[in-house]
Scaffold this motif. Structure first.
Motif, PDB file in Angstrom:
ATOM      1  N   ARG A  66      73.171  25.587  39.891  1.00 19.98           N
ATOM      2  CA  ARG A  66      72.492  25.736  38.824  1.00 19.98           C
ATOM      3  C   ARG A  66      72.599  24.461  37.735  1.00 19.98           C
ATOM      4  O   ARG A  66      71.838  24.297  36.946  1.00 19.98           O
ATOM      5  N   ILE A  67      73.574  23.640  38.248  1.00 21.25           N
ATOM      6  CA  ILE A  67      73.892  22.353  37.488  1.00 21.25           C
ATOM      7  C   ILE A  67      73.965  21.257  38.476  1.00 21.25           C
ATOM      8  O   ILE A  67      74.709  21.633  39.384  1.00 21.25           O
ATOM      9  N   VAL A  68      73.561  20.176  38.145  1.00 19.30           N
ATOM     10  CA  VAL A  68      73.820  18.881  38.981  1.00 19.30           C
ATOM     11  C   VAL A  68      74.111  17.740  38.184  1.00 19.30           C
ATOM     12  O   VAL A  68      73.556  17.655  37.037  1.00 19.30           O
ATOM     13  N   VAL A  69      75.020  16.956  38.701  1.00 23.34           N
ATOM     14  CA  VAL A  69      75.253  15.732  37.978  1.00 23.34           C
ATOM     15  C   VAL A  69      75.094  14.589  39.067  1.00 23.34           C
ATOM     16  O   VAL A  69      75.774  14.482  39.881  1.00 23.34           O
ATOM     17  N   VAL A  70      74.105  13.845  38.821  1.00 25.28           N
ATOM     18  CA  VAL A  70      73.822  12.824  39.505  1.00 25.28           C
ATOM     19  C   VAL A  70      74.526  11.500  39.199  1.00 25.28           C
ATOM     20  O   VAL A  70      74.498  11.189  38.151  1.00 25.28           O
ATOM     21  N   LYS A  71      75.368  11.241  40.052  1.00 25.98           N
ATOM     22  CA  LYS A  71      76.068   9.834  39.871  1.00 25.98           C
ATOM     23  C   LYS A  71      75.454   8.516  40.281  1.00 25.98           C
ATOM     24  O   LYS A  71      75.749   7.622  39.395  1.00 25.98           O
ATOM     25  N   GLY A  72      74.357   8.473  40.926  1.00 28.07           N
ATOM     26  CA  GLY A  72      73.758   7.314  41.324  1.00 28.07           C
ATOM     27  C   GLY A  72      72.780   7.450  42.363  1.00 28.07           C
ATOM     28  O   GLY A  72      72.983   8.372  43.251  1.00 28.07           O
ATOM     29  N   ILE A  73      71.963   6.451  42.582  1.00 29.68           N
ATOM     30  CA  ILE A  73      71.263   6.575  44.063  1.00 29.68           C
ATOM     31  C   ILE A  73      72.062   5.352  44.978  1.00 29.68           C
ATOM     32  O   ILE A  73      72.301   4.432  44.599  1.00 29.68           O
ATOM     33  N   THR A  74      71.962   6.000  46.085  1.00 32.41           N
ATOM     34  CA  THR A  74      72.755   5.234  47.225  1.00 32.41           C
ATOM     35  C   THR A  74      71.805   4.162  47.840  1.00 32.41           C
ATOM     36  O   THR A  74      70.794   3.968  47.462  1.00 32.41           O
ATOM     37  N   THR A  75      72.642   3.255  48.593  1.00 30.62           N
ATOM     38  CA  THR A  75      71.952   2.129  49.187  1.00 30.62           C
ATOM     39  C   THR A  75      70.801   2.604  50.062  1.00 30.62           C
ATOM     40  O   THR A  75      69.476   1.956  50.124  1.00 30.62           O
TER      41      THR A  75
END
Length: 99
Positions: free
Chosen positions: A54-63
């Motif tokens: 129900r919750i997501v923390v996006v850390k970044g976009i990968t290469t």
């Protein structure tokens, strides 16, 4: 479409917390395919049962995600929101709307 979500994420400030169910689902697809780095959480449940995150923390976009963005934009036509060169990897200073 998850790739449109990925396009919006290229301008986000990370870490980015999302709780909208449709956005969480899209990010789960992007994470499963290795295009974003994300952590998922769910509310406590009965032991042994599965509950969709129900919750997501996006850390970044990968290469791989940045490469997919460039490929997607090139297929749609150069010049319409295209991701160009190394600056694309650093364009994570804006905000993303979850709607």
């Amino acid at each position: 479409m998850p790739l449109f979500c990925l396009m919006r994420l290229q301008h986000a400030r990370f870490p980015l917390r999302l709780e909208e169910p449709e956005e969480v689902r899209r990010i789960s697809v992007l994470a499963a395919t290795g295009l974003v780095d994300a952590e998922f959480g769910a509310h406590p449940t009965l032991r042994g049962s599965y509950v969709a995150p129900r919750i997501v923390v996006v850390k970044g976009i990968t290469t791989d995600g940045l490469q997919e963005l460039a490929r997607f934009v090139n297929e749609r036509g150069r010049g319409r929101g295209a991701v160009h060169g190394p600056a694309a990897a650093d364009s994570q200073d804006g905000e993303v709307s979850t709607r």
